[in-house]
Design a protein around this motif. Sequence first.
Motif, PDB file in Angstrom:
ATOM      1  N   ARG A  31      14.765  10.292 -25.215  1.00 40.92           N
ATOM      2  CA  ARG A  31      15.556  11.165 -26.080  1.00 40.92           C
ATOM      3  C   ARG A  31      15.810  12.511 -25.403  1.00 40.92           C
ATOM      4  N   GLY A  34      18.357  12.160 -22.658  1.00 41.70           N
ATOM      5  CA  GLY A  34      19.664  11.696 -23.106  1.00 41.70           C
ATOM      6  C   GLY A  34      19.921  10.242 -22.775  1.00 41.70           C
ATOM      7  N   LYS A  35      18.905   9.533 -22.309  1.00 38.06           N
ATOM      8  CA  LYS A  35      19.070   8.126 -21.929  1.00 38.06           C
ATOM      9  C   LYS A  35      18.955   7.179 -23.115  1.00 38.06           C
ATOM     10  N   ILE A  36      18.533   7.683 -24.250  1.00 41.06           N
ATOM     11  CA  ILE A  36      18.391   6.827 -25.424  1.00 41.06           C
ATOM     12  C   ILE A  36      19.739   6.269 -25.841  1.00 41.06           C
ATOM     13  N   TYR A  37      20.795   7.048 -25.579  1.00 40.46           N
ATOM     14  CA  TYR A  37      22.138   6.590 -25.923  1.00 40.46           C
ATOM     15  C   TYR A  37      22.555   5.404 -25.055  1.00 40.46           C
ATOM     16  N   VAL A  38      22.110   5.392 -23.808  1.00 39.82           N
ATOM     17  CA  VAL A  38      22.389   4.263 -22.926  1.00 39.82           C
ATOM     18  C   VAL A  38      21.708   3.005 -23.453  1.00 39.82           C
ATOM     19  N   VAL A  40      20.845   2.395 -26.588  1.00 42.32           N
ATOM     20  CA  VAL A  40      21.518   1.992 -27.825  1.00 42.32           C
ATOM     21  C   VAL A  40      22.838   1.307 -27.522  1.00 42.32           C
ATOM     22  N   ILE A  41      23.600   1.830 -26.566  1.00 42.02           N
ATOM     23  CA  ILE A  41      24.885   1.220 -26.209  1.00 42.02           C
ATOM     24  C   ILE A  41      24.671  -0.177 -25.636  1.00 42.02           C
ATOM     25  N   CYS A  42      23.652  -0.351 -24.804  1.00 41.61           N
ATOM     26  CA  CYS A  42      23.357  -1.686 -24.254  1.00 41.61           C
ATOM     27  C   CYS A  42      23.006  -2.678 -25.362  1.00 41.61           C
TER      28      CYS A  42
END
Length: 72
Positions: A31, A34-38, A40-42
Amino acid sequence: MKKIAFSLILMLVTLQLFAQNNDVEMADTLRNDGKIYVVVICIVIILVGLLLYLFSLDKRLKKIEKENILKN
């Protein structure tokens, strides 16, 4: 007797909930970076792909079933 045993089992299961630790280092690190978004997108891409595959498979099966009904 069954009610007492069932109640004891439920109490033992809920005791595990108090033993959980709320400090999840990996999630905090992802978090903060900022990698949590990656992640979630995967996950979303994989789920959308599975849903599209299942819908296309269902469509093909309906077509095959319709052809079998017409043959018989």
